[in-house]
Motif scaffolding. Structure first.
Motif, PDB file in Angstrom:
ATOM      1  N   GLU A 119       0.851  -1.176   0.000  1.00 51.02           N
ATOM      2  CA  GLU A 119       0.000   0.000   0.000  1.00 51.02           C
ATOM      3  C   GLU A 119       0.898   1.241   0.000  1.00 51.02           C
ATOM      4  OE1 GLU A 119      -2.840   1.925   3.307  1.00 51.02           O
ATOM      5  OE2 GLU A 119      -3.363  -0.074   2.609  1.00 51.02           O
ATOM      6  N   ALA A 120       0.500   2.246  -0.768  1.00 44.58           N
ATOM      7  CA  ALA A 120       1.320   3.446  -0.955  1.00 44.58           C
ATOM      8  C   ALA A 120       1.520   4.216   0.338  1.00 44.58           C
ATOM      9  CB  ALA A 120       0.689   4.344  -2.008  1.00 44.58           C
ATOM     10  N   SER A 121       0.466   4.363   1.143  1.00 43.68           N
ATOM     11  CA  SER A 121       0.602   5.149   2.374  1.00 43.68           C
ATOM     12  C   SER A 121       1.534   4.462   3.374  1.00 43.68           C
ATOM     13  CB  SER A 121      -0.764   5.419   3.005  1.00 43.68           C
ATOM     14  OG  SER A 121      -1.411   4.215   3.354  1.00 43.68           O
ATOM     15  N   ALA A 122       1.506   3.144   3.429  1.00 47.95           N
ATOM     16  CA  ALA A 122       2.414   2.418   4.334  1.00 47.95           C
ATOM     17  C   ALA A 122       3.862   2.621   3.895  1.00 47.95           C
ATOM     18  CB  ALA A 122       2.057   0.933   4.360  1.00 47.95           C
ATOM     19  N   ARG A 123       4.091   2.609   2.588  1.00 47.38           N
ATOM     20  CA  ARG A 123       5.443   2.836   2.065  1.00 47.38           C
ATOM     21  C   ARG A 123       5.914   4.248   2.402  1.00 47.38           C
ATOM     22  NH1 ARG A 123       6.806   5.442  -2.092  1.00 47.38           N
ATOM     23  NH2 ARG A 123       4.799   5.302  -3.132  1.00 47.38           N
ATOM     24  N   GLU A 124       5.034   5.230   2.230  1.00 47.62           N
ATOM     25  CA  GLU A 124       5.398   6.617   2.542  1.00 47.62           C
ATOM     26  C   GLU A 124       5.707   6.782   4.025  1.00 47.62           C
ATOM     27  OE1 GLU A 124       2.027   8.724   0.986  1.00 47.62           O
ATOM     28  OE2 GLU A 124       3.048   9.128  -0.911  1.00 47.62           O
ATOM     29  N   ARG A 125       4.899   6.166   4.879  1.00 47.21           N
ATOM     30  CA  ARG A 125       5.154   6.232   6.329  1.00 47.21           C
ATOM     31  C   ARG A 125       6.521   5.635   6.656  1.00 47.21           C
ATOM     32  NH1 ARG A 125       3.061   4.154  10.241  1.00 47.21           N
ATOM     33  NH2 ARG A 125       2.682   5.896  11.588  1.00 47.21           N
ATOM     34  N   ARG A 126       6.807   4.488   6.065  1.00 46.09           N
ATOM     35  CA  ARG A 126       8.080   3.805   6.321  1.00 46.09           C
ATOM     36  C   ARG A 126       9.256   4.674   5.861  1.00 46.09           C
ATOM     37  NH1 ARG A 126       6.649  -0.531   4.322  1.00 46.09           N
ATOM     38  NH2 ARG A 126       7.378  -0.253   2.197  1.00 46.09           N
ATOM     39  N   GLU A 127       9.147   5.278   4.681  1.00 47.66           N
ATOM     40  CA  GLU A 127      10.212   6.133   4.166  1.00 47.66           C
ATOM     41  C   GLU A 127      10.449   7.333   5.072  1.00 47.66           C
ATOM     42  OE1 GLU A 127       9.118   7.117   0.169  1.00 47.66           O
ATOM     43  OE2 GLU A 127       9.564   5.099  -0.573  1.00 47.66           O
ATOM     44  N   ILE A 128       9.382   7.934   5.568  1.00 46.80           N
ATOM     45  CA  ILE A 128       9.518   9.092   6.459  1.00 46.80           C
ATOM     46  C   ILE A 128      10.168   8.667   7.771  1.00 46.80           C
ATOM     47  CG2 ILE A 128       8.216  10.771   7.838  1.00 46.80           C
ATOM     48  CD1 ILE A 128       6.265  10.909   5.428  1.00 46.80           C
ATOM     49  N   ARG A 129       9.740   7.530   8.323  1.00 46.46           N
ATOM     50  CA  ARG A 129      10.322   7.054   9.579  1.00 46.46           C
ATOM     51  C   ARG A 129      11.816   6.752   9.412  1.00 46.46           C
ATOM     52  NH1 ARG A 129       8.289   5.783  14.279  1.00 46.46           N
ATOM     53  NH2 ARG A 129       6.145   5.674  13.582  1.00 46.46           N
ATOM     54  N   ILE A 130      12.193   6.136   8.299  1.00 48.90           N
ATOM     55  CA  ILE A 130      13.611   5.846   8.032  1.00 48.90           C
ATOM     56  C   ILE A 130      14.396   7.142   7.924  1.00 48.90           C
ATOM     57  CG2 ILE A 130      15.205   4.953   6.284  1.00 48.90           C
ATOM     58  CD1 ILE A 130      13.100   2.725   5.766  1.00 48.90           C
ATOM     59  N   TYR A 131      13.833   8.117   7.212  1.00 49.91           N
ATOM     60  CA  TYR A 131      14.510   9.403   7.075  1.00 49.91           C
ATOM     61  C   TYR A 131      14.711  10.064   8.436  1.00 49.91           C
ATOM     62  CZ  TYR A 131      15.288  14.320   6.172  1.00 49.91           C
ATOM     63  OH  TYR A 131      15.804  15.588   6.194  1.00 49.91           O
ATOM     64  N   LEU A 132      13.661  10.082   9.251  1.00 48.75           N
ATOM     65  CA  LEU A 132      13.749  10.727  10.563  1.00 48.75           C
ATOM     66  C   LEU A 132      14.771  10.020  11.453  1.00 48.75           C
ATOM     67  CD1 LEU A 132       9.973  11.416  11.188  1.00 48.75           C
ATOM     68  CD2 LEU A 132      11.744  13.088  10.633  1.00 48.75           C
ATOM     69  N   THR A 133      14.805   8.708  11.378  1.00 52.78           N
ATOM     70  CA  THR A 133      15.792   7.944  12.156  1.00 52.78           C
ATOM     71  C   THR A 133      17.205   8.291  11.704  1.00 52.78           C
ATOM     72  OG1 THR A 133      14.197   6.166  12.446  1.00 52.78           O
ATOM     73  CG2 THR A 133      16.499   5.630  12.854  1.00 52.78           C
ATOM     74  N   SER A 134      17.401   8.398  10.397  1.00 54.65           N
ATOM     75  CA  SER A 134      18.738   8.727   9.883  1.00 54.65           C
ATOM     76  C   SER A 134      19.161  10.146  10.253  1.00 54.65           C
ATOM     77  CB  SER A 134      18.785   8.550   8.367  1.00 54.65           C
ATOM     78  OG  SER A 134      18.060   9.582   7.719  1.00 54.65           O
ATOM     79  N   GLN A 135      18.190  11.007  10.579  1.00 61.28           N
ATOM     80  CA  GLN A 135      18.479  12.385  10.958  1.00 61.28           C
ATOM     81  C   GLN A 135      18.592  12.553  12.472  1.00 61.28           C
ATOM     82  OE1 GLN A 135      19.160  14.787   8.626  1.00 61.28           O
ATOM     83  NE2 GLN A 135      19.050  13.003   7.293  1.00 61.28           N
ATOM     84  N   ASN A 136      18.560  11.443  13.198  1.00 61.66           N
ATOM     85  CA  ASN A 136      18.671  11.447  14.668  1.00 61.66           C
ATOM     86  C   ASN A 136      17.618  12.335  15.330  1.00 61.66           C
ATOM     87  OD1 ASN A 136      20.930   9.688  14.676  1.00 61.66           O
ATOM     88  ND2 ASN A 136      22.250  11.426  14.160  1.00 61.66           N
ATOM     89  N   ALA A 137      16.410  12.300  14.788  1.00 64.01           N
ATOM     90  CA  ALA A 137      15.321  13.074  15.390  1.00 64.01           C
ATOM     91  C   ALA A 137      14.916  12.426  16.708  1.00 64.01           C
ATOM     92  CB  ALA A 137      14.131  13.115  14.439  1.00 64.01           C
ATOM     93  N   SER A 138      14.526  13.269  17.661  1.00 65.41           N
ATOM     94  CA  SER A 138      14.124  12.756  18.972  1.00 65.41           C
ATOM     95  C   SER A 138      12.831  11.957  18.853  1.00 65.41           C
ATOM     96  CB  SER A 138      13.915  13.907  19.952  1.00 65.41           C
ATOM     97  OG  SER A 138      12.774  14.657  19.597  1.00 65.41           O
ATOM     98  N   PHE A 139      12.599  11.090  19.819  1.00 64.27           N
ATOM     99  CA  PHE A 139      11.381  10.270  19.823  1.00 64.27           C
ATOM    100  C   PHE A 139      10.135  11.152  19.811  1.00 64.27           C
ATOM    101  CE2 PHE A 139       7.961   8.126  22.112  1.00 64.27           C
ATOM    102  CZ  PHE A 139       7.800   7.015  21.308  1.00 64.27           C
TER     103      PHE A 139
END
Length: 112
Positions: free
Chosen positions: A1-21
Motif C-alpha cells: 500500500e502506498a501510504s504504508a510505504r510513505e510512512r516507512r520512508e519518512i520514519r527511516i529518514y527521521l531515524t537517519s536524521q537522529n530526530a528525537s522520539f
C-alpha cells in the motif's frame, strides 16, 4: 500500500536524521493525518477539456469560497473570474500551532 510505504520512508529518514522520539511521534501523527485526508484517486487530465476541468473545480471548491461575501459577490457578478479562482485553489494542511503567516511578512497567498 502506498501510504504504508510513505510512512516507512519518512520514519527511516527521521531515524537517519537522529530526530528525537518526541519529534518523530509528532511528525508521524501529522503524516497519518495528512495521508488520511489526501485523496489517492487520480485521473489523466488530458481526458477532459480545460473548460470541463474548470467546471469540476467550481463544483468541488465553490462551497468553501462562497461562504465569504467577497467571493459570493465575485461568483454572482464575475463567474469567469470566480471559476479561475476555484481552479487555482489548493488545500494545505498545517500542524496545530504551526505558523501560517507572520506579522510584517509579505503576503504570497490568501488563506481561507
Amino acid at each position: 500500500e502506498a501510504s504504508a510505504r510513505e510512512r516507512r520512508e519518512i520514519r527511516i529518514y527521521l531515524t537517519s536524521q537522529n530526530a528525537s522520539f518526541e519529534l518523530v511521534s509528532r511528525i508521524m501523527k501529522f503524516v497519518d493525518y495528512k495521508l488520511q485526508k489526501m485523496s489517492f484517486v487520480t485521473f489523466d487530465p488530458t481526458l477532459i477539456s480545460a473548460t470541463l476541468q474548470t467546471e469540476l473545480f467550481v463544483g468541488q471548491r465553490s462551497r468553501y469560497l462562497e461562504r465569504l461575501p467577497i467571493f459570493r459577490l465575485t461568483s454572482d457578478l464575475f463567474s469567469d473570474v470566480f471559476a479561475s479562482i476555484c481552479a487555482v485553489l489548493s488545500k494545505n494542511v498545517y500542524e496545530q500551532k504551526e505558523y501560517i503567516f507572520v506579522s510584517g511578512a509579505w503576503s504570497t497567498a490568501l488563506y481561507v
